[in-house]
Enzyme design. Sequence first.
Site, PDB file in Angstrom:
ATOM      1  N   ASN A  11       0.857  -1.186   0.000  1.00 46.56           N
ATOM      2  CA  ASN A  11       0.000   0.000   0.000  1.00 46.56           C
ATOM      3  C   ASN A  11       0.893   1.236   0.000  1.00 46.56           C
ATOM      4  O   ASN A  11       1.495   1.577   1.014  1.00 46.56           O
ATOM      5  CB  ASN A  11      -0.904  -0.018   1.237  1.00 46.56           C
ATOM      6  CG  ASN A  11      -1.790   1.213   1.333  1.00 46.56           C
ATOM      7  OD1 ASN A  11      -1.932   1.971   0.374  1.00 46.56           O
ATOM      8  ND2 ASN A  11      -2.391   1.420   2.487  1.00 46.56           N
ATOM      9  N   LYS A  13       0.016   4.241  -0.264  1.00 48.37           N
ATOM     10  CA  LYS A  13      -0.661   5.373   0.365  1.00 48.37           C
ATOM     11  C   LYS A  13      -0.524   6.621  -0.520  1.00 48.37           C
ATOM     12  O   LYS A  13      -0.535   6.517  -1.731  1.00 48.37           O
ATOM     13  CB  LYS A  13      -0.148   5.573   1.789  1.00 48.37           C
ATOM     14  CG  LYS A  13      -0.274   4.296   2.626  1.00 48.37           C
ATOM     15  CD  LYS A  13       0.020   4.512   4.088  1.00 48.37           C
ATOM     16  CE  LYS A  13      -0.141   3.210   4.854  1.00 48.37           C
ATOM     17  NZ  LYS A  13       0.052   3.368   6.299  1.00 48.37           N
ATOM     18  N   HIS A  96      -9.301   0.709   5.244  1.00 44.22           N
ATOM     19  CA  HIS A  96      -8.001   0.924   5.878  1.00 44.22           C
ATOM     20  C   HIS A  96      -8.184   1.856   7.073  1.00 44.22           C
ATOM     21  O   HIS A  96      -9.022   2.749   7.058  1.00 44.22           O
ATOM     22  CB  HIS A  96      -7.012   1.519   4.887  1.00 44.22           C
ATOM     23  CG  HIS A  96      -5.604   1.539   5.392  1.00 44.22           C
ATOM     24  ND1 HIS A  96      -5.146   2.527   6.238  1.00 44.22           N
ATOM     25  CD2 HIS A  96      -4.559   0.690   5.200  1.00 44.22           C
ATOM     26  CE1 HIS A  96      -3.879   2.286   6.521  1.00 44.22           C
ATOM     27  NE2 HIS A  96      -3.497   1.180   5.908  1.00 44.22           N
ATOM     28  N   GLU A  98      -6.696   4.337   8.092  1.00 44.17           N
ATOM     29  CA  GLU A  98      -6.607   5.769   7.803  1.00 44.17           C
ATOM     30  C   GLU A  98      -7.904   6.288   7.191  1.00 44.17           C
ATOM     31  O   GLU A  98      -8.292   7.438   7.410  1.00 44.17           O
ATOM     32  CB  GLU A  98      -5.410   6.032   6.883  1.00 44.17           C
ATOM     33  CG  GLU A  98      -4.091   5.823   7.617  1.00 44.17           C
ATOM     34  CD  GLU A  98      -2.913   5.467   6.722  1.00 44.17           C
ATOM     35  OE1 GLU A  98      -1.840   5.220   7.269  1.00 44.17           O
ATOM     36  OE2 GLU A  98      -3.089   5.426   5.482  1.00 44.17           O
ATOM     37  N   GLU A 166      -4.747  -5.119  10.906  1.00 43.50           N
ATOM     38  CA  GLU A 166      -3.752  -4.078  11.088  1.00 43.50           C
ATOM     39  C   GLU A 166      -3.978  -3.375  12.417  1.00 43.50           C
ATOM     40  O   GLU A 166      -4.848  -2.499  12.510  1.00 43.50           O
ATOM     41  CB  GLU A 166      -3.828  -3.047   9.958  1.00 43.50           C
ATOM     42  CG  GLU A 166      -3.534  -3.604   8.576  1.00 43.50           C
ATOM     43  CD  GLU A 166      -3.370  -2.477   7.573  1.00 43.50           C
ATOM     44  OE1 GLU A 166      -2.268  -2.329   7.042  1.00 43.50           O
ATOM     45  OE2 GLU A 166      -4.343  -1.743   7.333  1.00 43.50           O
ATOM     46  N   GLY A 172       2.944   2.325  10.740  1.00 44.39           N
ATOM     47  CA  GLY A 172       3.847   3.447  10.520  1.00 44.39           C
ATOM     48  C   GLY A 172       4.586   3.910  11.756  1.00 44.39           C
ATOM     49  O   GLY A 172       5.250   4.942  11.741  1.00 44.39           O
ATOM     50  N   SER A 212       3.802  -2.035  10.331  1.00 44.74           N
ATOM     51  CA  SER A 212       5.265  -1.932  10.404  1.00 44.74           C
ATOM     52  C   SER A 212       5.956  -3.240  10.034  1.00 44.74           C
ATOM     53  O   SER A 212       6.963  -3.630  10.637  1.00 44.74           O
ATOM     54  CB  SER A 212       5.706  -1.451  11.795  1.00 44.74           C
ATOM     55  OG  SER A 212       5.238  -0.140  12.043  1.00 44.74           O
TER      56      SER A 212
END
Length: 249
Positions: A11, A13, A96, A98, A166, A172, A212
């Site tokens: 991904n 992003k 996701h 985010e 996730e 991240g 990560s």
Amino acid sequence: MGPRKPWVGGNWKCNGTKASIEALCETLNKAEFNPEQIDVVIAPVSLHIHMVKEKLKAGFKVCTQNVSKTGMGAYTGEIAVDHIKDFGLEWTLIGHSERRQYYGETDEVVADKVDICQKAGLCTAVCIGEMLDERKAGKTTDVVKKQIEAFIPKVTDWSKIMIAYEPVWAIGTGVVATPEQAQETHAAIRKILKEKVSAEVAESTRIAYGGSVSDSNCNTLIGLEDVDGFLVGGASLKPAFLDIIKSAL
């Protein structure tokens, strides 16, 4: 790991320029894998999809990072499932963290998107996961159960669903769920599928880990019984992604 076909997604992003993507695709094309034995799926910025499709060698699958819960029409800024299919893409990401965190996508919105993708026959990587305070409060299983139960009624073809677990606190941040935490949650997800759908679906549905993932931890994680691959963020923009793909072979 069981008989399930490994799935490794990158991904990207909101990253990449034409120059950086050209260089990255050149690097990724060095990867050696048999697409019959593993799905390697790349999700670039939508503007770059055409370029990435042209630059990557056969075997890679190119994917959208999101999909609209509406069809074509007066929905400015959206990409409909019809566009994705028309472009010859097989996969999209849905839900996701985010999207959930910054753009207000609720479990119900995610379920609507699963529904429209199922009706179109589009394969989907449905993302789930808990926040740090939820993990600390011991609510991880409750959170992922609620997220999964929201879209279960919309699924008519489980072969087109891949669940990406996730933990939001690991995305991240450089912090990775321990192998024990990852396996425990993946096993819990499989148990939920067994109880709410069927033992067959629980056994056959792929569950990837994201958070990560790197070339230094991928070999340990992929060795876990219920981890069927990865959804990779930052490391998918680096040569290290080649090692992550290799770990899943």
